[in-house]
Design an enzyme around this catalytic site. Structure first.
Site, PDB file in Angstrom:
ATOM      1  N   GLU A   1      33.619  32.028  44.183  1.00  0.00           N
ATOM      2  CA  GLU A   1      32.688  32.373  43.110  1.00  0.00           C
ATOM      3  C   GLU A   1      32.726  31.337  42.022  1.00  0.00           C
ATOM      4  O   GLU A   1      33.751  30.700  41.801  1.00  0.00           O
ATOM      5  CB  GLU A   1      33.096  33.726  42.475  1.00  0.00           C
ATOM      6  N   HIS A  38      44.515  39.386  35.585  1.00  0.00           N
ATOM      7  CA  HIS A  38      43.373  40.117  36.135  1.00  0.00           C
ATOM      8  C   HIS A  38      43.609  41.620  36.191  1.00  0.00           C
ATOM      9  O   HIS A  38      42.947  42.320  36.947  1.00  0.00           O
ATOM     10  CB  HIS A  38      42.993  39.592  37.530  1.00  0.00           C
ATOM     11  N   ARG A  53      35.810  55.451  43.373  1.00  0.00           N
ATOM     12  CA  ARG A  53      36.793  56.482  43.023  1.00  0.00           C
ATOM     13  C   ARG A  53      36.765  56.682  41.522  1.00  0.00           C
ATOM     14  O   ARG A  53      36.038  55.984  40.814  1.00  0.00           O
ATOM     15  CB  ARG A  53      38.193  56.001  43.416  1.00  0.00           C
TER      16      ARG A  53
HETATM   17  P1  ADP Z   1      41.413  50.280  37.693  1.00  0.00           P
HETATM   18  O1  ADP Z   1      42.730  50.019  37.080  1.00  0.00           O
HETATM   19  O2  ADP Z   1      40.314  49.661  36.961  1.00  0.00           O
HETATM   20  O3  ADP Z   1      41.168  51.711  38.044  1.00  0.00           O
HETATM   21  P2  ADP Z   1      42.510  48.750  39.801  1.00  0.00           P
HETATM   22  O4  ADP Z   1      41.788  47.900  40.775  1.00  0.00           O
HETATM   23  O5  ADP Z   1      43.409  48.082  38.837  1.00  0.00           O
HETATM   24  O6  ADP Z   1      41.369  49.542  39.056  1.00  0.00           O
HETATM   25  O7  ADP Z   1      43.323  49.839  40.620  1.00  0.00           O
HETATM   26  C1  ADP Z   1      43.613  51.156  40.186  1.00  0.00           C
HETATM   27  C2  ADP Z   1      44.691  51.749  41.023  1.00  0.00           C
HETATM   28  O8  ADP Z   1      44.484  51.502  42.379  1.00  0.00           O
HETATM   29  C3  ADP Z   1      46.049  51.207  40.673  1.00  0.00           C
HETATM   30  O9  ADP Z   1      46.979  52.246  40.744  1.00  0.00           O
HETATM   31  C4  ADP Z   1      46.286  50.174  41.735  1.00  0.00           C
HETATM   32  O10 ADP Z   1      47.667  50.034  41.968  1.00  0.00           O
HETATM   33  C5  ADP Z   1      45.566  50.774  42.903  1.00  0.00           C
HETATM   34  N1  ADP Z   1      45.013  49.761  43.784  1.00  0.00           N
HETATM   35  C6  ADP Z   1      44.032  48.889  43.534  1.00  0.00           C
HETATM   36  N2  ADP Z   1      43.753  48.139  44.594  1.00  0.00           N
HETATM   37  C7  ADP Z   1      44.579  48.550  45.568  1.00  0.00           C
HETATM   38  C8  ADP Z   1      44.776  48.162  46.923  1.00  0.00           C
HETATM   39  N3  ADP Z   1      44.062  47.214  47.500  1.00  0.00           N
HETATM   40  N4  ADP Z   1      45.715  48.803  47.633  1.00  0.00           N
HETATM   41  C9  ADP Z   1      46.444  49.761  47.079  1.00  0.00           C
HETATM   42  N5  ADP Z   1      46.296  50.171  45.811  1.00  0.00           N
HETATM   43  C10 ADP Z   1      45.395  49.582  45.058  1.00  0.00           C
HETATM   44  P1  ADP Z   2      39.986  43.334  41.763  1.00  0.00           P
HETATM   45  O1  ADP Z   2      39.489  43.989  43.002  1.00  0.00           O
HETATM   46  O2  ADP Z   2      41.317  42.723  41.940  1.00  0.00           O
HETATM   47  O3  ADP Z   2      39.846  44.230  40.575  1.00  0.00           O
HETATM   48  P2  ADP Z   2      37.688  41.855  40.686  1.00  0.00           P
HETATM   49  O4  ADP Z   2      36.690  41.129  41.510  1.00  0.00           O
HETATM   50  O5  ADP Z   2      37.248  43.148  40.098  1.00  0.00           O
HETATM   51  O6  ADP Z   2      38.998  42.069  41.569  1.00  0.00           O
HETATM   52  O7  ADP Z   2      38.187  40.890  39.533  1.00  0.00           O
HETATM   53  C1  ADP Z   2      39.290  41.203  38.708  1.00  0.00           C
HETATM   54  C2  ADP Z   2      39.252  40.388  37.425  1.00  0.00           C
HETATM   55  O8  ADP Z   2      39.249  38.972  37.688  1.00  0.00           O
HETATM   56  C3  ADP Z   2      38.021  40.607  36.574  1.00  0.00           C
HETATM   57  O9  ADP Z   2      38.123  41.738  35.745  1.00  0.00           O
HETATM   58  C4  ADP Z   2      37.955  39.310  35.776  1.00  0.00           C
HETATM   59  O10 ADP Z   2      38.871  39.318  34.716  1.00  0.00           O
HETATM   60  C5  ADP Z   2      38.422  38.272  36.772  1.00  0.00           C
HETATM   61  N1  ADP Z   2      37.275  37.677  37.483  1.00  0.00           N
HETATM   62  C6  ADP Z   2      36.715  38.131  38.622  1.00  0.00           C
HETATM   63  N2  ADP Z   2      35.679  37.353  39.008  1.00  0.00           N
HETATM   64  C7  ADP Z   2      35.560  36.385  38.076  1.00  0.00           C
HETATM   65  C8  ADP Z   2      34.696  35.258  37.909  1.00  0.00           C
HETATM   66  N3  ADP Z   2      33.756  34.959  38.797  1.00  0.00           N
HETATM   67  N4  ADP Z   2      34.879  34.472  36.825  1.00  0.00           N
HETATM   68  C9  ADP Z   2      35.853  34.736  35.941  1.00  0.00           C
HETATM   69  N5  ADP Z   2      36.707  35.753  36.041  1.00  0.00           N
HETATM   70  C10 ADP Z   2      36.581  36.589  37.099  1.00  0.00           C
END
Ligand code: ADP
Ligand code: ADP
Ligand code: MG
Length: 476
Positions: free
Chosen positions: A200, A234, A296
């Protein structure tokens, strides 16, 4: 409405779900590992079933044990919380095959958003703006580097199966590409068993804005945005709603894109559509792009609850029970401003190292909402997420809500493990943050200031420890 549900989770989110279920007259069944036999969520539920040893793979991820527990106790539906089995389409299929209701989207909807490359392709077709980049099937090294060249440096390499900020590498110049690709792949292979990546454009000084959506399988509405730009590695640290500087035009454009995303997959239940935003010139409707959809309930859902006055778990339960969307778009309220800070057992000066320990003392001020799954005397073990609580403050304006948050953090008492409390306190008092000048790099740029050794906090912890030791032992 359901008469009895099972919660396939632990900690604060299990407690959170049980509280709403109880308010709606629903009986609850908790499941637990042997490490959690005396955990708060077990104590709160009407019934509890042991499902295995401490390791998540042997307990909270054992779909078969969980479904058996639901059948044995007569639960009609299963709420997965977040993490664990919440985004596992095979679990949804198994739950439904057992004649139970999954409180969440269909297996198909989860599958269509599960991999970031397929999700981006789907959103592109639905007319939702996606981050410019390459999300094709060709994983050849030279091809990927060529794609990066075509996108223009700097780029971000992302695991298509990624989550929780894992499997991501920013690359500023061609010379660093090969090494970054190799390390993103190996992290992705270890964490997700899938080393495919996408490339990206790296948005510089971006903001993370996400839309809370709900669907009933046909129609969808949004419950406005959350700004989750305060991150480290992140991962979200403090979230807020609404987003600072939000305009009616930007909100309308983002809301429409999020609802379009939900409708495109016939979405049912709660979901979050995450966007990356280039805010270098203010919030502009042509400068936000779809990153991913989380199918979720999100960790940070309480800030949306605070500004809408709605109970998102109640919405999940009513929709799963077949009631349809509780409100139309024009009836969804938005009042004031809210923040959430995630309190973790972690050593900030040591590089945010997860910590463990038994909580000698844990107490939150009454002025805020504190969602937690642990009490004084409980243990933060190495088996699970080290989050201790979420501190949520609401106010009529952003300044008042932030002041309340900062004060609440200062008035929180926690002893028995190292925590990020002092770090959160400094962040909540950060002048740039107070001015709403947030982007995903703020914490990293200010890390020396934010993470310095927490001397004053140590004194507070010591005082709390003494106090706890002096207090007579009572029922928890
Ligand atoms: P958010 O915090 O915005 O709800 P996150 O992507 O940080 O979203 O994940 C939320 C919860 O899901 C956390 O408890 C994290 O540990 C868990 N989680 C996120 N991605 C995965 C994954 N690929 N496998 C297992 N647990 C995950
Ligand atoms: P995850 O599944 O681990 O949550 P995301 O695609 O939601 O992955 O990205 C997690 C974080 O990484 C975002 O909240 C942002 O801070 C950073 N990020 C993701 N994509 C970009 C991008 N194209 N440019 C800059 N920062 C990014
Ligand atoms: Mg994300």
């Amino acid at each position: 409405m359901f008469r009895k549900i099972l919660i396939a989770n632990r900690g604060e989110i299990a407690c959170r779900i049980i509280a709403t279920a109880r308010r709606l007259g629903i009986r609850t069944v908790a499941v637990h590992s042997t490490a959690d036999a005396r955990a708060a969520h077990v104590a709160m539920a009407d019934e509890a079933v042991a499902i295995g040893p401490p390791a998540p793979a042997d307990s909270y991820l054992r779909a078969d044990h969980i479904i058996e527990a639901a059948l044995k106790t007569g639960a009609e539906a299963i709420h997965p919380g977040y993490g664990f089995l919440s985004e596992n389409p095979d679990f949804v299929t198994a739950v439904e095959a057992a004649g139970l209701t999954f409180i969440g989207p269909s297996a198909e909807a989860i599958r269509s958003m599960g991999l970031k490359d397929a999700a981006k392709a789907l959103m592109e077709r639905a007319g939702v703006p996606v981050v410019p980049g390459y999300h094709g099937a060709d994983q050849d090294d030279a091809h990927l580097e060529g794609a990066a060249e075509a996108i223009g440096w700097p780029v971000l390499i992302k695991a298509v199966a990624g989550g929780g900020g894992k499997g991501m590498r920013a690359v500023a110049r061609p010379a660093d590409f090969a090494a970054a690709l190799a390390s993103a792949r190996s992290e992705a292979r270890a964490a997700f068993g899938n080393e495919a990546v996408l490339i990206e454009k790296l948005i510089e000084r971006p903001r993370h804005l996400e839309l809370q959506i709900f669907g009933d399988g046909t129609d969808a509405v949004h419950l406005y945005e959350r700004d989750c730009s305060l991150q480290r590695r992140h991962q979200k640290v403090i979230e807020e709603a609404p987003a600072p500087g939000m305009t009616p035009e930007m909100r309308a454009a983002m809301g429409e894109a999020a609802v379009r995303a939900a409708r495109a997959i016939g979405y049912r239940g709660a979901g979050t559509v995450e966007f990356i935003v280039d805010a270098s010139d203010g919030l502009r409707p042509d400068r936000f792009w779809f990153m991913e959809m989380n199918t979720r309930l999100q960790v940070e859902h309480p800030v949306t609850e605070a500004v809408t006055g709605l109970d998102l778990v109640e919405w999940q339960l009513r929709i799963a029970a077949g009631e349809g969307l509780p409100l139309t778009q024009d009836r969804i309220p938005l009042t004031g401003h809210a923040f959430e800070a995630r309190l973790y057992a972690e050593d900030v000066p040591a590089g945010f190292l997860p910590a463990t320990g038994t909580l000698a003392h844990l107490e939150f001020p009454e002025t805020v909402r504190a969602d937690t799954g642990v009490r004084t005397g409980d243990t933060i073990s190495p088996w699970y997420d080290p989050m201790i609580a979420k501190i949520v403050a609401h106010g009529p304006t952003r300044a008042v809500a932030l002041n309340r948050l900062a004060r609440a953090i200062e008035d929180t008492r926690v002893a028995g493990t190292v925590t990020n409390l002092a770090f959160l306190g400094r962040l909540a008092r950060h002048p740039g943050f107070a001015r709403g000048e947030v982007d995903t790099g703020l914490i990293d740029r200010e890390i020396d200031l934010l993470a310095e050794s927490p001397a004053p906090a140590r004194a507070i912890e010591a005082a709390a420890l003494l106090e706890a030791a002096a207090a007579p032992a009572g029922p928890r």
